[in-house]
Design an enzyme around this catalytic site. Structure first.
Site, PDB file in Angstrom:
ATOM      1  N   LYS A 188      -7.417  31.869  -2.265  1.00 28.42           N
ATOM      2  CA  LYS A 188      -7.484  33.197  -1.885  1.00 28.42           C
ATOM      3  C   LYS A 188      -6.883  34.107  -2.993  1.00 28.42           C
ATOM      4  CE  LYS A 188      -6.267  33.209   3.133  1.00 28.42           C
ATOM      5  NZ  LYS A 188      -7.575  33.906   3.603  1.00 28.42           N
TER       6      LYS A 188
ATOM      7  N   ARG B  31     -10.403  26.631  12.130  1.00 27.44           N
ATOM      8  CA  ARG B  31     -11.476  26.215  12.849  1.00 27.44           C
ATOM      9  C   ARG B  31     -11.332  24.635  12.821  1.00 27.44           C
ATOM     10  NH1 ARG B  31     -15.959  29.743   9.975  1.00 27.44           N
ATOM     11  NH2 ARG B  31     -14.080  30.935   9.741  1.00 27.44           N
TER      12      ARG B  31
HETATM   13  N1  BES Z   1      -6.093  32.950   7.894  1.00 27.44           N
HETATM   14  C1  BES Z   1      -7.241  33.563   7.390  1.00 27.44           C
HETATM   15  C2  BES Z   1      -7.729  34.715   8.153  1.00 27.44           C
HETATM   16  C3  BES Z   1      -6.894  35.949   8.079  1.00 27.44           C
HETATM   17  C4  BES Z   1      -7.325  37.063   7.468  1.00 27.44           C
HETATM   18  C5  BES Z   1      -5.587  35.971   8.888  1.00 27.44           C
HETATM   19  C6  BES Z   1      -6.407  38.172   7.366  1.00 27.44           C
HETATM   20  C7  BES Z   1      -4.888  36.942   8.820  1.00 27.44           C
HETATM   21  C8  BES Z   1      -5.100  38.135   8.017  1.00 27.44           C
HETATM   22  C9  BES Z   1      -8.306  32.514   7.741  1.00 27.44           C
HETATM   23  O1  BES Z   1      -7.995  31.227   7.506  1.00 27.44           O
HETATM   24  C10 BES Z   1      -9.479  32.518   6.558  1.00 27.44           C
HETATM   25  O2  BES Z   1      -9.075  32.714   5.667  1.00 27.44           O
HETATM   26  N2  BES Z   1     -10.547  33.083   7.078  1.00 27.44           N
HETATM   27  C11 BES Z   1     -11.331  33.192   6.312  1.00 27.44           C
HETATM   28  C12 BES Z   1     -12.770  32.468   6.653  1.00 27.44           C
HETATM   29  C13 BES Z   1     -13.863  32.857   5.648  1.00 27.44           C
HETATM   30  C14 BES Z   1     -13.587  31.796   4.414  1.00 27.44           C
HETATM   31  C15 BES Z   1     -15.334  32.262   6.316  1.00 27.44           C
HETATM   32  C16 BES Z   1     -11.765  34.829   6.020  1.00 27.44           C
HETATM   33  O3  BES Z   1     -11.820  35.370   7.130  1.00 27.44           O
HETATM   34  O4  BES Z   1     -12.285  35.247   5.170  1.00 27.44           O
HETATM   35 MN    MN Z   2      -7.903  30.327   5.468  1.00 25.53          MN
END
Ligand code: BES
Ligand code: MN
Ligand code: ZN
Length: 501
Positions: free
Chosen positions: A280, A354
């Site tokens: 990230k 997931r």
């Molecule tokens: N933990 C994150 C989602 C999240 C985002 C939680 C903001 C709290 C605040 C999750 O694991 C994630 O990174 N999701 C990705 C999925 C994508 C790579 C398909 C996302 O939502 O960007």
């Molecule tokens: Mn994630």
């Protein structure tokens, strides 16, 4: 600070608690640092309060507050409740928070309330009483453990007691408000802990504390070896990057009935989500310590249900790990095998939730759950779609979806249902594996993730709650900035509904 070393044993059971009491005494007899009375539009303050100096400034505007000094009791805060026909339990929760902020101004620690009478068309006395307690409790949450001079997990509570006076029988409701308020705040405490304290091992320690506290709760914890031996390829894969932080698969069982329906609860418990190799951006990444919010809510909901002794059985599962990059980490393109044998090409290691939930759902079903609810901070997309007001609900079962939606209304932890559809399912299918965990087309991210999870529900009725937008920084009056404990109250409300209490 550092009284409890990073990674130290969990002592959440020693956190300070708020006590709530029901009584039916007159305003002048309420013994509290500050007593709150509500004022609806068009109503007048009762005498002698109405003639107290300053009482003329009191307003019925919703969320307003004016403190006056009648003598007996020493201080009264008049909290504006708005129009009677607009009054709801949720408004009472907000009023509880307004009263708490007036209490804080006078540095008090005991709050009294004369229960407002909402009228025949309004919420009942029980709903209002519970909500006033919850609102004050939630508003009193603070997280000071890492400030110098703090007493760590045994610090004094900011709000020690709430007493609500009413002619109606509100004692059970006040108790529920107390249990929910304290449980929600414990979940918020867990959410607030940094990832170097709230590790998977720490969460397992909390689960053990809960099991130690109640004969009705049992716990089972798998470590990395156990996870691998069990065939939980998703949890194993996500945990591969972490060398010194070990994953845990935590299973809690609550037996309140022993026969009848067993409700499965699954909570995403990623104690830190860097994204892994699909890393990230650094701005805001520190907030990803809250990626275990689903697990925190499930843990403390189980504790609350056990404390209330509800007649229902629960099987709670927390897949817990960090998601970090390293030379041993899961790589984009790796293909893994989940607990039910389905293969997944991991095209994005940041779609880790997931993968671990998939194994946890299969495990939960195999442990005997008849229906399952999972809570997960799963997608950023839900924040775009629903903001911080509603969590997304996605379900393969209309009956369960209805029950979860109703529990959302009762608790103020609102959910909004999004659809499943074969066309979304198509997106999750792999070219060289059964499934892919993320699609290059950024379509319907929240539904995509749920469609993926549906492949692991073993044919059981299931409801998925994406709480990424509601677990943190909602700005709602009684939660403010930071953690919300979203899901604790909803799960208690759902359990009460299923237990018929
Ligand atoms: N933990 C994150 C989602 C999240 C985002 C939680 C903001 C709290 C605040 C999750 O694991 C994630 O990174 N999701 C990705 C999925 C994508 C790579 C398909 C996302 O939502 O960007
Ligand atoms: Mn994630
Ligand atoms: Zn995540």
């Amino acid at each position: 600070m550092a009284k409890i070393p990073a990674g130290g044993a969990c002592a959440v059971s020693r956190l300070p608690v708020m006590k709530a009491y029901a009584s039916d005494v007159a305003l002048s007899e309420l013994d509290a640092d500050l007593v709150a009375v509500g004022l609806f539009e068009g109503d007048l303050l009762t005498e002698p309060l109405g003639s107290t100096p300053g009482a003329k400034d009191a307003s019925a505007d919703f969320k307003s507050s004016v403190t006056v000094f009648p003598g007996k009791p020493e201080r009264v805060v008049v909290v504006g409740l708005g129009a009677k026909e607009d009054f709801t339990a949720e408004r009472a929760r907000v009023a509880g928070a307004v009263a708490h902020s007036a209490l804080k101004k006078v540095k008090g620690e005991a709050l009294g309330w004369i229960l407002p009478e909402a009228g025949d068309n309004g919420p009942d006395a029980q709903a209002v009483a519970a909500a006033l307690v919850e609102g004050a409790a939630f508003a009193s949450f603070s997280f000071d453990r890492f400030k110098s001079g703090s007493d760590g997990e045994e610090a004094a509570p900011e709000l020690k007691a709430v007493e609500i006076s009413s002619a109606a029988d509100i004692s059970e409701a006040v108790r529920i408000g107390e249990v929910v308020g304290n449980a929600g705040n414990r979940a918020r405490y867990l959410q607030s802990l940094p990832a170097n304290v709230a590790t998977p091992e720490y969460l397992a320690g909390r689960a053990k504390e809960i099991a130690d506290g109640f004969d009705s709760v049992g716990v089972d914890v798998l470590d990395r070896k156990g996870i691998i031996a069990a065939g939980m390829g998703g949890l194993e894969a996500v945990a591969k990057g972490g060398e010194d932080v070990e994953p845990r698969l935590i299973t809690l069982k609550y037996t309140g009935r022993g026969s009848g329906e067993k409700l499965g609860l699954v909570g995403k418990s990623v104690t830190f989500d860097t994204g892994g190799i699909s890393i990230k951006p650094s701005a805001g990444m520190h907030e990803m310590k809250m990626d275990m919010s689903g697990g925190a809510a499930v843990l403390e909901a189980v504790a609350a249900v056990a404390e209330l002794g509800l007649e229902i059985d629960l099987i709670a599962v927390l897949p817990s790990t960090e998601n970090v990059p390293s030379g041993t980490a899961l790589k984009p393109g790796d293909i893994i095998t989940q607990l039910n044998g389905k293969t997944v090409e991991v095209t994005n290691t940041d779609a880790e939730g997931r993968l671990i939930l998939a194994d946890a759902l299969v495990h939960c079903a195999r442990q005997g759950a008849d229906r399952m609810v999972d809570l997960a901070t799963l997608t950023g997309a839900v924040l775009i779609g629903l903001g911080s007001t509603y969590a997304a609900l996605i379900s393969n079962d209309d009956e369960l979806a209805k029950e979860v939606t109703a529990a959302g209304e009762v608790s103020g932890e609102l959910v909004w249902r999004l659809p499943l559809h074969d066309e979304y399912k198509e997106l999750t299918k792999g070219d060289i594996s059964d499934l892919v965990n993320a699609s290059a087309q950024r379509k319907a991210g929240t539904i995509y993730a749920a469609s993926f999870l549906e492949e692991f529900t073993e044919g059981k009725p299931w409801a998925h709650l994406d709480i990424a937008g509601t677990a943190w920084d909602t700005g709602r009056e009684y939660w403010g900035k930071g953690p919300t404990g979203f899901g604790v109250h909803l799960l208690v409300a759902l359990s009460r509904d299923l237990a018929g209490s």
